[in-house]
Design a protein around this motif. Structure first.
Motif, PDB file in Angstrom:
ATOM      1  N   GLY A 102       0.809  -1.224  -0.146  1.00  0.00           N
ATOM      2  CA  GLY A 102      -0.188   0.138  -0.121  1.00  0.00           C
ATOM      3  C   GLY A 102       0.692   1.353   0.112  1.00  0.00           C
ATOM      4  N   PRO A 103       0.186   2.590  -0.223  1.00  0.00           N
ATOM      5  CA  PRO A 103       0.896   3.594  -0.123  1.00  0.00           C
ATOM      6  C   PRO A 103       1.521   4.279   0.941  1.00  0.00           C
ATOM      7  CG  PRO A 103      -1.498   4.050  -0.234  1.00  0.00           C
ATOM      8  CD  PRO A 103      -1.309   2.502  -0.264  1.00  0.00           C
ATOM      9  N   ALA A 104       1.190   3.745   2.018  1.00  0.00           N
ATOM     10  CA  ALA A 104       1.719   4.386   3.347  1.00  0.00           C
ATOM     11  C   ALA A 104       2.791   3.353   3.937  1.00  0.00           C
ATOM     12  CB  ALA A 104       0.486   4.593   4.430  1.00  0.00           C
ATOM     13  N   ALA A 105       3.336   2.600   3.242  1.00  0.00           N
ATOM     14  CA  ALA A 105       3.977   1.260   3.955  1.00  0.00           C
ATOM     15  C   ALA A 105       5.461   1.703   3.957  1.00  0.00           C
ATOM     16  CB  ALA A 105       4.053  -0.042   3.343  1.00  0.00           C
ATOM     17  N   ASN A 106       6.493   1.225   4.332  1.00  0.00           N
ATOM     18  CA  ASN A 106       7.888   1.544   4.395  1.00  0.00           C
ATOM     19  C   ASN A 106       8.479   0.570   3.381  1.00  0.00           C
ATOM     20  OD1 ASN A 106       8.085   2.990   6.482  1.00  0.00           O
ATOM     21  ND2 ASN A 106       7.907   1.320   7.984  1.00  0.00           N
ATOM     22  N   TYR A 107       9.399   1.343   2.630  1.00  0.00           N
ATOM     23  CA  TYR A 107      10.059   0.251   1.367  1.00  0.00           C
ATOM     24  C   TYR A 107      11.533   0.610   1.504  1.00  0.00           C
ATOM     25  CZ  TYR A 107       5.611   1.936   0.100  1.00  0.00           C
ATOM     26  OH  TYR A 107       3.983   2.350  -0.187  1.00  0.00           O
ATOM     27  N   ASP A 108      12.177  -0.767   1.363  1.00  0.00           N
ATOM     28  CA  ASP A 108      13.658  -0.749   1.821  1.00  0.00           C
ATOM     29  C   ASP A 108      14.414  -0.819   0.371  1.00  0.00           C
ATOM     30  OD1 ASP A 108      13.662  -4.358   2.620  1.00  0.00           O
ATOM     31  OD2 ASP A 108      13.246  -3.509   0.864  1.00  0.00           O
ATOM     32  N   SER A 109      13.962  -0.990  -0.649  1.00  0.00           N
ATOM     33  CA  SER A 109      14.868  -1.245  -1.977  1.00  0.00           C
ATOM     34  C   SER A 109      13.957  -0.315  -3.126  1.00  0.00           C
ATOM     35  CB  SER A 109      15.209  -2.461  -2.144  1.00  0.00           C
ATOM     36  OG  SER A 109      16.054  -3.093  -1.133  1.00  0.00           O
ATOM     37  N   TRP A 110      14.727   0.535  -3.898  1.00  0.00           N
ATOM     38  CA  TRP A 110      14.139   1.138  -5.030  1.00  0.00           C
ATOM     39  C   TRP A 110      15.019   0.780  -6.431  1.00  0.00           C
ATOM     40  CZ3 TRP A 110       9.581   4.103  -4.456  1.00  0.00           C
ATOM     41  CH2 TRP A 110       9.317   4.325  -3.466  1.00  0.00           C
ATOM     42  N   GLY A 111      14.231   0.626  -7.400  1.00  0.00           N
ATOM     43  CA  GLY A 111      15.215   0.783  -8.699  1.00  0.00           C
ATOM     44  C   GLY A 111      15.400   2.116  -9.082  1.00  0.00           C
ATOM     45  N   GLN A 112      16.053   2.179 -10.087  1.00  0.00           N
ATOM     46  CA  GLN A 112      16.611   3.484 -10.647  1.00  0.00           C
ATOM     47  C   GLN A 112      15.404   4.155 -11.849  1.00  0.00           C
ATOM     48  OE1 GLN A 112      16.967   0.804 -12.425  1.00  0.00           O
ATOM     49  NE2 GLN A 112      16.354   1.227 -14.436  1.00  0.00           N
ATOM     50  N   GLY A 113      14.375   3.481 -12.001  1.00  0.00           N
ATOM     51  CA  GLY A 113      13.217   3.961 -12.813  1.00  0.00           C
ATOM     52  C   GLY A 113      13.333   3.841 -14.185  1.00  0.00           C
ATOM     53  N   THR A 114      12.076   3.955 -14.978  1.00  0.00           N
ATOM     54  CA  THR A 114      12.135   3.904 -16.374  1.00  0.00           C
ATOM     55  C   THR A 114      11.113   4.765 -16.843  1.00  0.00           C
ATOM     56  OG1 THR A 114      11.870   2.294 -18.311  1.00  0.00           O
ATOM     57  CG2 THR A 114      10.364   1.893 -16.411  1.00  0.00           C
ATOM     58  N   GLN A 115      11.415   5.462 -17.933  1.00  0.00           N
ATOM     59  CA  GLN A 115      10.559   6.619 -18.310  1.00  0.00           C
ATOM     60  C   GLN A 115       9.511   6.163 -19.438  1.00  0.00           C
ATOM     61  OE1 GLN A 115      11.107  10.229 -17.980  1.00  0.00           O
ATOM     62  NE2 GLN A 115       8.703  10.088 -18.898  1.00  0.00           N
ATOM     63  N   VAL A 116       8.551   6.543 -18.968  1.00  0.00           N
ATOM     64  CA  VAL A 116       7.288   6.222 -19.944  1.00  0.00           C
ATOM     65  C   VAL A 116       6.409   7.660 -20.263  1.00  0.00           C
ATOM     66  CG1 VAL A 116       4.715   5.486 -19.743  1.00  0.00           C
ATOM     67  CG2 VAL A 116       6.569   4.135 -18.621  1.00  0.00           C
ATOM     68  N   THR A 117       6.433   7.814 -21.869  1.00  0.00           N
ATOM     69  CA  THR A 117       6.005   9.029 -22.292  1.00  0.00           C
ATOM     70  C   THR A 117       4.789   8.715 -22.984  1.00  0.00           C
ATOM     71  OG1 THR A 117       8.157  10.147 -22.209  1.00  0.00           O
ATOM     72  CG2 THR A 117       6.491  11.114 -23.476  1.00  0.00           C
ATOM     73  N   VAL A 118       3.547   9.333 -22.808  1.00  0.00           N
ATOM     74  CA  VAL A 118       2.470   8.918 -23.499  1.00  0.00           C
ATOM     75  C   VAL A 118       2.148  10.267 -24.351  1.00  0.00           C
ATOM     76  CG1 VAL A 118      -0.132   8.310 -23.623  1.00  0.00           C
ATOM     77  CG2 VAL A 118       1.712   7.587 -21.882  1.00  0.00           C
ATOM     78  N   SER A 119       2.000  10.107 -25.579  1.00  0.00           N
ATOM     79  CA  SER A 119       1.798  11.315 -26.516  1.00  0.00           C
ATOM     80  C   SER A 119       0.259  11.283 -26.756  1.00  0.00           C
ATOM     81  CB  SER A 119       2.446  11.099 -27.902  1.00  0.00           C
ATOM     82  OG  SER A 119       1.988  10.129 -28.263  1.00  0.00           O
ATOM     83  N   SER A 120      -0.404  12.693 -26.994  1.00  0.00           N
ATOM     84  CA  SER A 120      -1.721  12.843 -27.152  1.00  0.00           C
ATOM     85  C   SER A 120      -2.128  12.896 -28.757  1.00  0.00           C
ATOM     86  CB  SER A 120      -2.214  14.150 -26.584  1.00  0.00           C
ATOM     87  OG  SER A 120      -1.444  15.003 -26.969  1.00  0.00           O
TER      88      SER A 120
END
Length: 120
Positions: A102-120
């Motif tokens: 859930g949104p209010a939990a604790n998180y101990d490891s994160w990735g570096q991320g990946t970009q998503v771009t949605v064009s209109s």
């Protein structure tokens, strides 16, 4: 500590689909809740959804409910985010995180991320 690497981002037209992957290495994956977040330019990080340790329970933010789906493959140590009916407002860097449910939990490891771009 587990390392998380996201992939699968890219440019897609509105209404299209993408599937993101988050691969874990160097640590424990099975038995942990996995989460997806996103952060758009100039905005705070936003919770997207969670999947429990067994894959039998998921939880989504209202903004993506019924369009996005999270799944996991413990044999591959990978969690997925299937994104359908994409909208320009889904444009963001998407991150996976290991931790609570859930949104209010604790998180101990994160990735570096990946970009998503949605064009209109």
């Amino acid at each position: 500590q587990v390392q998380l690497v996201e992939s699968g981002g890219g440019l897609v037209q509105a209404g299209g689909s993408l599937r993101l992957s988050c691969a874990a290495s160097g640590g424990t994956f099975s038995g942990y809740v996995m989460n997806w977040f996103r952060q758009a330019p100039g905005k705070e990080r936003e919770f997207v959804g969670s999947i429990n340790w067994s894959g039998g329970n998921t939880y989504y933010a209202d903004s993506v409910k019924d369009r996005f789906a999270i799944s996991r493959d413990d044999a591959e140590k990978t969690v997925y985010l299937q994104m359908n009916s994409l909208k320009p407002e889904d444009t963001a860097v998407y991150y996976c995180a290991r931790g609570g449910f859930g949104p209010a939990a604790n998180y101990d490891s994160w990735g570096q991320g990946t970009q998503v771009t949605v064009s209109s």
